[in-house]
Motif scaffolding. Structure first.
Motif, PDB file in Angstrom:
ATOM      1  N   LYS A  40       0.836  -1.185   0.000  1.00  0.00           N
ATOM      2  CA  LYS A  40       0.000   0.000   0.000  1.00  0.00           C
ATOM      3  C   LYS A  40       0.882   1.249   0.000  1.00  0.00           C
ATOM      4  N   GLY A  41       0.541   2.211  -0.856  1.00  0.00           N
ATOM      5  CA  GLY A  41       1.282   3.458  -0.941  1.00  0.00           C
ATOM      6  C   GLY A  41       2.401   3.457  -1.959  1.00  0.00           C
ATOM      7  N   GLU A  42       2.748   2.301  -2.519  1.00  0.00           N
ATOM      8  CA  GLU A  42       3.814   2.246  -3.508  1.00  0.00           C
ATOM      9  C   GLU A  42       3.328   2.760  -4.861  1.00  0.00           C
ATOM     10  N   VAL A  43       4.274   3.210  -5.663  1.00  0.00           N
ATOM     11  CA  VAL A  43       3.979   3.799  -6.964  1.00  0.00           C
ATOM     12  C   VAL A  43       4.398   2.819  -8.057  1.00  0.00           C
ATOM     13  N   TYR A  44       3.496   2.575  -9.013  1.00  0.00           N
ATOM     14  CA  TYR A  44       3.742   1.671 -10.128  1.00  0.00           C
ATOM     15  C   TYR A  44       3.219   2.313 -11.408  1.00  0.00           C
ATOM     16  N   LYS A  45       3.587   1.705 -12.535  1.00  0.00           N
ATOM     17  CA  LYS A  45       2.963   2.054 -13.801  1.00  0.00           C
ATOM     18  C   LYS A  45       1.829   1.071 -14.044  1.00  0.00           C
ATOM     19  N   ALA A  46       0.838   1.490 -14.825  1.00  0.00           N
ATOM     20  CA  ALA A  46      -0.312   0.630 -15.103  1.00  0.00           C
ATOM     21  C   ALA A  46      -0.779   0.820 -16.541  1.00  0.00           C
ATOM     22  N   LEU A  47      -1.351  -0.223 -17.097  1.00  0.00           N
ATOM     23  CA  LEU A  47      -1.932  -0.208 -18.431  1.00  0.00           C
ATOM     24  C   LEU A  47      -3.444  -0.142 -18.294  1.00  0.00           C
ATOM     25  N   VAL A  48      -4.075   0.841 -18.942  1.00  0.00           N
ATOM     26  CA  VAL A  48      -5.532   1.010 -18.865  1.00  0.00           C
ATOM     27  C   VAL A  48      -6.182   0.004 -19.805  1.00  0.00           C
ATOM     28  N   ILE A  49      -7.076  -0.850 -19.261  1.00  0.00           N
ATOM     29  CA  ILE A  49      -7.754  -1.851 -20.099  1.00  0.00           C
ATOM     30  C   ILE A  49      -9.259  -1.633 -20.187  1.00  0.00           C
ATOM     31  N   ARG A  50      -9.822  -0.737 -19.361  1.00  0.00           N
ATOM     32  CA  ARG A  50     -11.262  -0.498 -19.407  1.00  0.00           C
ATOM     33  C   ARG A  50     -11.556   0.916 -18.909  1.00  0.00           C
ATOM     34  N   THR A  51     -12.448   1.620 -19.601  1.00  0.00           N
ATOM     35  CA  THR A  51     -12.880   2.946 -19.184  1.00  0.00           C
ATOM     36  C   THR A  51     -14.396   3.027 -19.236  1.00  0.00           C
ATOM     37  N   ASN A  52     -14.947   3.999 -18.533  1.00  0.00           N
ATOM     38  CA  ASN A  52     -16.394   4.205 -18.543  1.00  0.00           C
ATOM     39  C   ASN A  52     -16.872   4.874 -19.822  1.00  0.00           C
ATOM     40  N   THR A  53     -16.018   5.640 -20.473  1.00  0.00           N
ATOM     41  CA  THR A  53     -16.428   6.394 -21.650  1.00  0.00           C
ATOM     42  C   THR A  53     -16.366   5.542 -22.906  1.00  0.00           C
ATOM     43  N   LYS A  54     -17.102   5.955 -23.931  1.00  0.00           N
ATOM     44  CA  LYS A  54     -17.092   5.258 -25.209  1.00  0.00           C
ATOM     45  C   LYS A  54     -15.820   5.605 -25.966  1.00  0.00           C
ATOM     46  N   GLN A  55     -15.311   4.629 -26.709  1.00  0.00           N
ATOM     47  CA  GLN A  55     -14.131   4.832 -27.539  1.00  0.00           C
ATOM     48  C   GLN A  55     -14.566   4.757 -28.998  1.00  0.00           C
ATOM     49  N   ARG A  56     -14.253   5.792 -29.767  1.00  0.00           N
ATOM     50  CA  ARG A  56     -14.615   5.796 -31.173  1.00  0.00           C
ATOM     51  C   ARG A  56     -13.536   5.099 -31.982  1.00  0.00           C
ATOM     52  N   LYS A  57     -13.968   4.216 -32.868  1.00  0.00           N
ATOM     53  CA  LYS A  57     -13.046   3.497 -33.735  1.00  0.00           C
ATOM     54  C   LYS A  57     -12.877   4.253 -35.047  1.00  0.00           C
ATOM     55  N   LYS A  58     -11.902   3.840 -35.843  1.00  0.00           N
ATOM     56  CA  LYS A  58     -11.638   4.523 -37.104  1.00  0.00           C
ATOM     57  C   LYS A  58     -12.768   4.346 -38.114  1.00  0.00           C
ATOM     58  N   ASP A  59     -13.517   3.247 -38.010  1.00  0.00           N
ATOM     59  CA  ASP A  59     -14.615   3.020 -38.951  1.00  0.00           C
ATOM     60  C   ASP A  59     -15.889   3.766 -38.560  1.00  0.00           C
ATOM     61  N   GLY A  60     -15.865   4.510 -37.458  1.00  0.00           N
ATOM     62  CA  GLY A  60     -17.008   5.306 -37.044  1.00  0.00           C
ATOM     63  C   GLY A  60     -17.848   4.675 -35.955  1.00  0.00           C
ATOM     64  N   SER A  61     -17.640   3.421 -35.679  1.00  0.00           N
ATOM     65  CA  SER A  61     -18.410   2.757 -34.633  1.00  0.00           C
ATOM     66  C   SER A  61     -17.786   3.035 -33.266  1.00  0.00           C
ATOM     67  N   TYR A  62     -18.529   2.701 -32.225  1.00  0.00           N
ATOM     68  CA  TYR A  62     -18.073   2.930 -30.866  1.00  0.00           C
ATOM     69  C   TYR A  62     -17.899   1.603 -30.145  1.00  0.00           C
ATOM     70  N   SER A  63     -16.918   1.560 -29.268  1.00  0.00           N
ATOM     71  CA  SER A  63     -16.766   0.404 -28.385  1.00  0.00           C
ATOM     72  C   SER A  63     -16.909   0.906 -26.959  1.00  0.00           C
ATOM     73  N   PHE A  64     -17.744   0.225 -26.195  1.00  0.00           N
ATOM     74  CA  PHE A  64     -17.933   0.631 -24.809  1.00  0.00           C
ATOM     75  C   PHE A  64     -18.256  -0.593 -23.978  1.00  0.00           C
ATOM     76  N   PHE A  65     -18.072  -0.461 -22.666  1.00  0.00           N
ATOM     77  CA  PHE A  65     -18.298  -1.551 -21.737  1.00  0.00           C
ATOM     78  C   PHE A  65     -19.591  -1.300 -20.985  1.00  0.00           C
ATOM     79  N   ASN A  66     -20.029  -2.268 -20.258  1.00  0.00           N
ATOM     80  CA  ASN A  66     -21.231  -2.161 -19.446  1.00  0.00           C
ATOM     81  C   ASN A  66     -21.083  -1.006 -18.457  1.00  0.00           C
ATOM     82  N   LYS A  67     -22.121  -0.249 -18.241  1.00  0.00           N
ATOM     83  CA  LYS A  67     -22.059   0.909 -17.350  1.00  0.00           C
ATOM     84  C   LYS A  67     -21.761   0.513 -15.907  1.00  0.00           C
ATOM     85  N   ASN A  68     -22.092  -0.716 -15.514  1.00  0.00           N
ATOM     86  CA  ASN A  68     -21.810  -1.150 -14.155  1.00  0.00           C
ATOM     87  C   ASN A  68     -20.320  -1.366 -13.923  1.00  0.00           C
ATOM     88  N   LEU A  69     -19.582  -1.612 -15.002  1.00  0.00           N
ATOM     89  CA  LEU A  69     -18.151  -1.809 -14.885  1.00  0.00           C
ATOM     90  C   LEU A  69     -17.464  -0.450 -14.834  1.00  0.00           C
TER      91      LEU A  69
END
Length: 129
Positions: free
Chosen positions: A58-87
């Protein structure tokens, strides 16, 4: 979008449960992190009380890779990828060399990370979304 002071869940078996974003890496003007970005985090809560089995403290500092966000991600083809709002936002802890600290990832990883050469994380994850 992940920014400073954002609380994230840890999606691996490193021993951490909750982390807080300290800095978004990738340039001095970069304010927000999205899927596949590297951030600097501080461990706020451990998954178990036993200090012997946990790989982090607890309290230590690390780097992390983001694998999930609450916001929608727009793809190059125009579609969106998003996760369940509960996550909520989630990340995987990594060491200074860029390898995962944990031996197992508990949640599926987005397919977009496969194109960004994060094959080490995909090999220990249960699947792709």
């Amino acid at each position: 979008m992940i920014q400073q002071q954002t609380i994230l869940k840890v999606a691996d078996n490193s021993g951490a449960k909750i982390v807080q974003c300290i800095k978004v890496l990738g340039g001095y003007k970069k304010k927000y992190a999205k899927l596949g970005d590297i951030i600097v985090v501080s461990v706020k809560q451990l998954r178990n009380r036993s200090k012997l089995t946990s790989k982090v403290k607890k309290g230590e500092v690390y780097k992390a890779l983001v694998i999930r966000t609450n916001t929608k991600q727009r793809k190059k083809d125009g579609s969106y990828s998003f996760f369940n709002k509960n996550l909520s936002n989630a990340a995987i802890l990594i060491n200074k060399k860029g390898n995962p600290i944990a031996t197992r990832v508990t949640e599926p990883i987005p397919v977009s990370l496969k194109k960004k050469q994060f094959m080490k994380f995909i090999s220990i994850s249960p699947g792709l979304i």
